[in-house]
Each structure stands twice: as C-alpha cells, then as structure tokens.
Design a protein around this motif. Structure first.
Motif, PDB file in Angstrom:
ATOM      1  N   THR A  90       0.790  -1.232   0.000  1.00  0.00           N
ATOM      2  CA  THR A  90       0.000   0.000   0.000  1.00  0.00           C
ATOM      3  C   THR A  90       0.827   1.291   0.000  1.00  0.00           C
ATOM      4  N   GLU A  91       1.984   1.285   0.643  1.00  0.00           N
ATOM      5  CA  GLU A  91       2.744   2.535   0.796  1.00  0.00           C
ATOM      6  C   GLU A  91       4.070   2.526   0.046  1.00  0.00           C
ATOM      7  N   LEU A  92       4.635   1.342  -0.173  1.00  0.00           N
ATOM      8  CA  LEU A  92       5.989   1.265  -0.738  1.00  0.00           C
ATOM      9  C   LEU A  92       5.899   0.830  -2.196  1.00  0.00           C
ATOM     10  N   THR A  93       5.079   1.555  -2.958  1.00  0.00           N
ATOM     11  CA  THR A  93       4.763   1.122  -4.320  1.00  0.00           C
ATOM     12  C   THR A  93       5.406   2.002  -5.390  1.00  0.00           C
ATOM     13  N   GLY A  94       6.103   3.065  -4.974  1.00  0.00           N
ATOM     14  CA  GLY A  94       6.735   3.979  -5.950  1.00  0.00           C
ATOM     15  C   GLY A  94       7.953   3.328  -6.602  1.00  0.00           C
TER      16      GLY A  94
END
Ligand code: SAH
Ligand code: TYD
Ligand code: ZN
Length: 407
Positions: A90-94
């Motif tokens: 969810t958050e570490l997708t860049g």
C-alpha cells in the motif's frame, strides 16, 4: 511536574513506588548496585497525554545487553510479517521506495522488507539486538533516533515514504526531537505509522503492568492527535490491534495530505464518551489496580500455606511492576521460566526470582503458573496443554485475579 509534550500541568493518578529498570536482569550475587526510580503516572490537563512523572536515562535501559527480542513470540512474528507485506502493497509502491523503522530490534519486521529488496533502514540503539538484525540482512544504524540522526539519514538516503515504529515511540520521552526528525525525514506524501499499548485497553483491563520505565507515554487518539498537531501532522487513521494486551496503530500524515478515516472520529468519540483522559477515570483505574494487587498477594500467600508449587511464566519487562509492586519474591514464586537466552540464569530485577529456560517448567510441572506474559496467553496456553492435562492451573491478574484450568 510538567507535561513532556506541552508543558501543561500533570495530575498524578497512580504511584507504584520504588521500581527497578524492567529489563535489567542481574547476575546472582551482582544485585547490590541495582538502580531504582520512582514509578508514578500522571495525565496532562491540557493535551491529555498520560505519562510517567520520572524519567530513567535512556542509556540505562537501551544498551548492548538489552535482552528483549521481538522474535520471541510466533504471534508477533506473524503480526510483523503481515504489517510488512501491507506496507509493501500500500505505501511502498513507488519507483524506489524507502522505509525507516525506529526500534527495529532484532529485525523481525524489516527482514520481510529486506527479503523483497526494498530500501530500508532500522535505527536501533541496543547493540546486541541490532547485531541480530544485521546478521539477518537488515540494514541497521546503531543509534537513538532523534532530530540530528534524522537529518543525517535524510541527507544520505533521501526522504522516507514510511517511518514505522512498534512499541518504541511510547518509550521515548523526547518527543519534540522525534517529531521534528520525522518531519525532516518523511517525503511530502509519506506516513508515520506507530503502534503502542492503548490507554483505553489499559484502563478497561486494569493492566497496570503496562506501566514501567520503558513505557513513558500511554497513548490514545485524543492525546496523539494533540501531539501530532504541534508538529504539523494530522492523525489520519487508527486501528485497534489485539497484540500485547491491546494496542492502537496510529497513522500520521502531513496536515491536509490525506483524508482522515472515519475510524479516527469514531475512536475520538468513544474516548470522550468514556471520559478516558479525565483524572477521575484514571484514579478509579488506580483503585481497581490496588484491589487486584491485594487479591493476587492473598492468593499467592494462601497457596504458599497450602504447600502448592508456583512458578512464573514469562520474564517480561511488565512483570517488574507486578512483582515489585506486589512484593512477590522467591518465597511466593519459585522461579520464572522464559525462552530468552539473555534472561536465563539471571534474576528478575528488584524481586530477584531466578530465570530458567522453558524446559524447567515441566521438570516437574508446578501446581500453579503465574502467567506474567498474559499478553501471549493464547500462544502459551496452546503450547503448554500438557501442563493443564497434568492438573496445573494458570493464575492471571488481568482484568481481575483468577485461575484457569482443572477445577
Ligand atoms: N519494535 C520491536 C521492539 C520493541 S522494544 C517490537 O515491537 O517488538 C523497543 C525498542 O526501541 C528497543 O529495541 C530499544 O532499543 C529501541 N529504542 C529505544 N529508544 C529508541 C530511539 N530513540 N530510537 C530508536 N529505537 C529506540
Ligand atoms: P513481552 O510480553 O513480549 O514483552 P515485555 O518484556 O515488553 O513485557 O515478553 C514476553 C516474554 O515472554 C519474553 O521474555 C519471552 C517470553 N516468552 C516465553 O518464555 N515463552 C513464550 O512462548 C512466549 C510467547 C514468550
Ligand atoms: Zn500536555
């Protein structure tokens, strides 16, 4: 006494007297120089933060011999693995995400992140446990996280998408430095996620053993929102967790960056309705705690008179408060068994019960086992079914003193 967050006036609501450093397991014969401090708790009339009134120097608690290992519970290993996978999804997708964990301990959470090849850094001042994390392939910086360290990380590694801390933020009195450090480190759209024992659960369950040197703050949504606001952060999510006797996972984002979830308003309203942070509520909690102490001591004395064999189970940091506040020594509980290698062969702080390995539990089984690691009750009772089959009974003191097992 002034609030460590906002300098407001503190109302003391509980006093546990002279207490040792909870994770300082001494060697037999080496307890003469034990350090004690005054364990008392108050609540701020301005920002509502519940907190200790006296602080123990961080170097006394967190050092190369700090014995606590996050990996000591299968339930907690699964909990941190699930959290790591959720952050990854969810958050570490860049393109090149970066996560920083404060108090990564033996790397239980970050090992999952490292295995995925995602950029990460654990900040961990306790050298022994940090070495365990490094041996598992986790990148660790041996330091206390604070503003200066955050600035160095930002300069070397760039902004973090996630700063995460489990059972660590509540250990840190110097919150201004921490939150300005997170402010410097976090990317514009990043989140600061932390989970700690929840004041609402502590009060509801009378789990007074959550109060000890390392637990400086007792967070709730009301106080965390006020604390976040002082540093330009907003409380955008809260999630109640069943682990460690009841916790809340808080998510902070930069003000205006994310829409707060409905759970935030829900928990704030529940806290208001329960008058959770009012001194009268907290004094009533302290009165229940004193009654539970009397019940526990009376039960253990009765068992001693009957000649029953009683062992402790789990040499937790929490147990320091129970054992010392209740005055439980080797005359009432023969020893405590615990799986942590660095605690075995040592003595519990202040109360001086010998700590032995888990094999001592069945050799022979006691009549009663005082479950000091009650937050792991399900896991422990499931693996110790033979104890109950042999007629043994567990003693619990949360939420009230009771026994579980054969009648
Ligand atoms: N996150 C792990 C460990 C919790 S124990 C878990 O939930 O199981 C608390 C940890 O915080 C200890 O390992 C301690 O060394 C670390 N700690 C204490 N002060 C710290 C600080 N200022 N910065 C980073 N870690 C800190
Ligand atoms: P814990 O309750 O996690 O934390 P704290 O020290 O902060 O109060 O500590 C659990 C302790 O219990 C730890 O020393 C390991 C021990 N333990 C066992 O001996 N057997 C077990 O099955 C489990 C789950 C824990
Ligand atoms: Zn305050």
């Amino acid at each position: 006494m002034e609030c460590r967050i906002c300098s407001g006036r503190l109302h003391q609501f509980a006093d546990f007297g002279r207490q040792p450093v909870s994770d300082a397991f001494g060697t037999p014969g080496g307890t003469a120089s034990e350090f004690f401090f005054h364990l008392a708790v108050g609540v701020c009339e301005d920002c509502s933060m519940a907190q200790l009134l006296h602080e123990v120097d961080r170097e006394r608690m967190f050092h190369d011999d700090y014995p606590y290992l996050s990996s000591g519970s299968a339930v907690m290993r699964a909990h941190f693995d699930a959290l790591a996978k959720r952050l990854l999804a969810t958050e570490l997708t860049g393109p090149d995400p970066f996560v920083v964990e404060l108090g990564c301990n033996d790397g239980t959470m970050l090992a999952t992140i490292a295995d995925e090849g995602v950029r990460h850094l654990g900040v961990e001042p306790s050298g022994g446990v940090a070495d365990v994390a490094a041996a598992r392939g986790v990148r660790v910086r041996k330091d206390f996280f604070e503003a200066g360290v955050a600035a160095e990380i930002r300069a070397a590694d760039g902004p973090a998408d996630v700063v995460y801390a489990a059972n660590t933020l509540c250990h840190i009195p110097y919150m201004d430095s921490i939150l300005s450090g997170v402010d410097a480190l976090l990317s514009p759209g990043g989140v600061f996620v932390f989970e700690d024992p929840y004041l609402g659960d502590i009060v509801e369950r009378a789990s007074f053993d959550q109060i000890y040197d390392e637990h400086f703050y007792f967070f709730c949504a009301t106080s965390v929102r006020a604390m976040a606001d002082r540093h330009g952060f907003e409380l955008v999510d809260v999630e109640r967790l069943p682990v460690h006797g009841g916790e809340v996972r808080y998510t902070l984002a930069r003000r205006g960056a994310r829409m707060p979830s409905t759970a935030v308003a829900g928990l704030l309203a529940a806290e208001r309705a329960a008058r959770l942070t009012e001194p009268a509520t907290l004094r009533a909690f302290a009165a229940r705690v004193a009654a539970n102490r009397d019940d526990l001591v009376a039960l253990l004395r009765r068992l001693r008179e009957q000649g029953a064999r009683v062992y402790g189970y789990g040499a937790t940091a929490k147990s320091a408060t129970v054992l010392n506040y209740c005055g439980i020594g080797p005359d009432l509980v023969s020893f405590v068994c615990d799986t942590t290698p660095a605690k075995q062969g040592r003595l519990t702080p202040g109360s001086h019960l010998p700590v032995r390995g888990p094999e001592a539990f069945a050799d022979p089984y006691p009549d009663y086992a005082l479950l000091l690691a009650w937050n792991h009750a399900e896991e422990i009772m499931a693996k110790e079914t033979a104890f109950r089959e042999a007629g043994g009974r567990w003693i619990l003191y949360v939420p009230t003193v009771h026994t579980v097992g054969a009648s």
